[in-house]
Design a protein around this motif. Structure first.
Motif, PDB file in Angstrom:
ATOM      1  N   UNK A 264       0.834  -1.209   0.000  1.00 56.97           N
ATOM      2  CA  UNK A 264       0.000   0.000   0.000  1.00 56.97           C
ATOM      3  C   UNK A 264       0.864   1.252   0.000  1.00 56.97           C
ATOM      4  N   UNK A 265       1.947   1.206   0.763  1.00 61.43           N
ATOM      5  CA  UNK A 265       2.830   2.375   0.820  1.00 61.43           C
ATOM      6  C   UNK A 265       3.438   2.643  -0.551  1.00 61.43           C
ATOM      7  N   UNK A 266       3.797   1.551  -1.238  1.00 61.23           N
ATOM      8  CA  UNK A 266       4.316   1.706  -2.602  1.00 61.23           C
ATOM      9  C   UNK A 266       3.245   2.259  -3.524  1.00 61.23           C
ATOM     10  N   UNK A 267       2.059   1.689  -3.399  1.00 66.48           N
ATOM     11  CA  UNK A 267       0.984   2.058  -4.308  1.00 66.48           C
ATOM     12  C   UNK A 267       0.486   3.482  -4.084  1.00 66.48           C
ATOM     13  N   UNK A 268       0.267   3.823  -2.819  1.00 67.81           N
ATOM     14  CA  UNK A 268      -0.311   5.139  -2.524  1.00 67.81           C
ATOM     15  C   UNK A 268       0.762   6.199  -2.311  1.00 67.81           C
ATOM     16  N   UNK A 269       2.004   5.734  -2.278  1.00 64.01           N
ATOM     17  CA  UNK A 269       3.130   6.635  -2.148  1.00 64.01           C
ATOM     18  C   UNK A 269       3.045   7.494  -0.886  1.00 64.01           C
ATOM     19  N   UNK A 270       2.693   6.854   0.207  1.00 68.52           N
ATOM     20  CA  UNK A 270       2.692   7.557   1.490  1.00 68.52           C
ATOM     21  C   UNK A 270       2.828   6.519   2.599  1.00 68.52           C
ATOM     22  N   UNK A 271       3.018   6.990   3.805  1.00 66.92           N
ATOM     23  CA  UNK A 271       3.086   6.076   4.930  1.00 66.92           C
ATOM     24  C   UNK A 271       1.682   5.546   5.221  1.00 66.92           C
ATOM     25  N   UNK A 272       1.615   4.285   5.588  1.00 66.28           N
ATOM     26  CA  UNK A 272       0.305   3.686   5.845  1.00 66.28           C
ATOM     27  C   UNK A 272       0.266   3.078   7.239  1.00 66.28           C
ATOM     28  N   UNK A 273      -0.768   3.419   7.978  1.00 71.24           N
ATOM     29  CA  UNK A 273      -1.048   2.737   9.241  1.00 71.24           C
ATOM     30  C   UNK A 273      -2.199   1.774   8.940  1.00 71.24           C
ATOM     31  N   UNK A 274      -1.896   0.496   8.996  1.00 71.13           N
ATOM     32  CA  UNK A 274      -2.911  -0.481   8.600  1.00 71.13           C
ATOM     33  C   UNK A 274      -3.373  -1.292   9.805  1.00 71.13           C
ATOM     34  N   UNK A 275      -4.671  -1.334   9.967  1.00 70.64           N
ATOM     35  CA  UNK A 275      -5.246  -2.194  11.006  1.00 70.64           C
ATOM     36  C   UNK A 275      -6.090  -3.279  10.342  1.00 70.64           C
ATOM     37  N   UNK A 276      -5.867  -4.510  10.745  1.00 68.07           N
ATOM     38  CA  UNK A 276      -6.641  -5.615  10.186  1.00 68.07           C
ATOM     39  C   UNK A 276      -7.485  -6.271  11.273  1.00 68.07           C
ATOM     40  N   UNK A 277      -8.712  -6.556  10.910  1.00 68.40           N
ATOM     41  CA  UNK A 277      -9.590  -7.281  11.820  1.00 68.40           C
ATOM     42  C   UNK A 277     -10.127  -8.505  11.094  1.00 68.40           C
ATOM     43  N   UNK A 278     -10.312  -9.575  11.849  1.00 63.18           N
ATOM     44  CA  UNK A 278     -10.931 -10.741  11.229  1.00 63.18           C
ATOM     45  C   UNK A 278     -12.244 -11.015  11.945  1.00 63.18           C
TER      46      UNK A 278
END
Ligand code: GDP
Ligand code: K
Ligand code: MG
Length: 298
Positions: A264-278
């Protein structure tokens, strides 16, 4: 008065994994869209990369990897999706790595040839050739096969000869009005791409244990300053599948998250804070509650 006709067409980039499909697409688009590295599960989830320059619009079709790998089921699936992805394109870019020509390359080529489409052979990573003198004879051997509209050596990474490749592509575009506005680089939203990235990581990391009915929903996608805060909900059908995705002490989910965040960081070209829930889909959760009240629990 005659003016230059507009041209617009679809181009598929195919090749075995790691030959540089994503890198090439990124550099042609001038954006870190990086979508060719991903393996869409279905053709309806195809992602397009669009490049418009003057009278020409090239629409790159992100094909799922056409390749042979360890996991048979996934490959059968992906090959099916990939074959349907290339069925309607105007041109195929078939990527290989330098002077190598593996069985896997041959297999990909045969699938392309079954589709009967004009194909340009792209010999990538020429920057890695230690002895440049081997390239020309190699290209001659490939040309003698008589299977390609053109053979273009490039370095996708160092952006060498990529402009020549673009000129070659343009020759094969049919005369047509443009299908997309000039500034558009993909047909998909960032939310969609984020969800697909998470889905791909699940696909890749779970292999045989793949829960077929996994869906990913982006619950939050907020840009705060230079950071994208993304929250993704992974929905599964059964509790067992949830356990598999989370893994031993959460290791698998963490690793899915790390891989997804990097993409995502590569794609959106910014830092990403990612939270995943299942989460188990609500229908099932309700059933679970009912089961629990009957004394079943795991
Ligand atoms: P894909 O799986 O075909 O999409 O391949 P990627 O685009 O992900 O590239 C796989 C690896 O090859 C990455 O580490 C790239 O940086 C690298 N790569 C791609 N193109 C080139 C190239 O022209 N030269 C070199 N040296 N490395 C490349
Ligand atoms: K790759
Ligand atoms: Mg790729």
């Amino acid at each position: 008065m005659a003016s230059e006709p507009k041209r617009c067409g679809y181009v598929a980039i195919v090749g075995r994994p790691n030959v540089g499909k994503s890198t090439l697409l990124n550099h042609i688009l001038g954006q870190k869209i990086s979508i060719t590295s991903r393996k869409p599960q279905t053709t309806r989830h195809q992602v397009l990369g669009i490049k418009t320059e003057g009278d020409h619009q090239i629409i790159f079709v992100d094909t799922p990897g056409l390749h042979r790998g360890e996991d048979k089921a996934i490959n059968r699936y992906m090959n099916k999706a990939a074959s349907s992805a290339i069925r309607d394109v105007d041109l195929v870019l078939f990527l290989v790595d330098r002077t190598a020509w593996t069985d896997e390359d041959q297999m990909v080529l045969e699938q392309v040839q079954r589709a009967g489409l004009p194909t340009v052979l792209v010999v990538n990573k020429v920057d890695l050739l230690e002895d440049k003198n081997v390239l020309l004879p190699h290209l001659q051997v490939l040309a003698d096969r008589g299977e390609f509209e053109a053979i273009v050596p490039v370095s996708a990474l160092r952006q060498r000869n990529v402009d020549v490749l673009e000129q070659e592509i343009i020759k094969h575009l049919p005369e047509s009005a443009h299908f997309y506005p000039e500034e558009q680089i993909t047909d998909r939203s960032q939310r969609f791409l984020a969800a697909e990235i998470v889905r791909e990581k699940i696909m890749r990391q779970l292999g045989d244990e793949l829960p077929y009915a996994v869906t990913v929903e982006i619950e939050e996608f907020a840009l705060e300053g230079e950071v994208a805060h993304i929250s993704a909900l992974i929905l599964v059908e059964r509790k067992g599948q949830k356990k598999i995705i989370i893994g031993e002490k959460g290791t698998r989910l963490r690793s899915i998250g790390t891989d997804a965040r990097k993409d995502m960081e590569r794609l959106f070209d910014c830092k990403v804070m990612l939270r995943l829930w299942v989460k188990v889909k609500s229908g099932w959760s309700d059933d679970e509650r009912a089961l629990r009240s009957l004394g079943y629990d795991d």
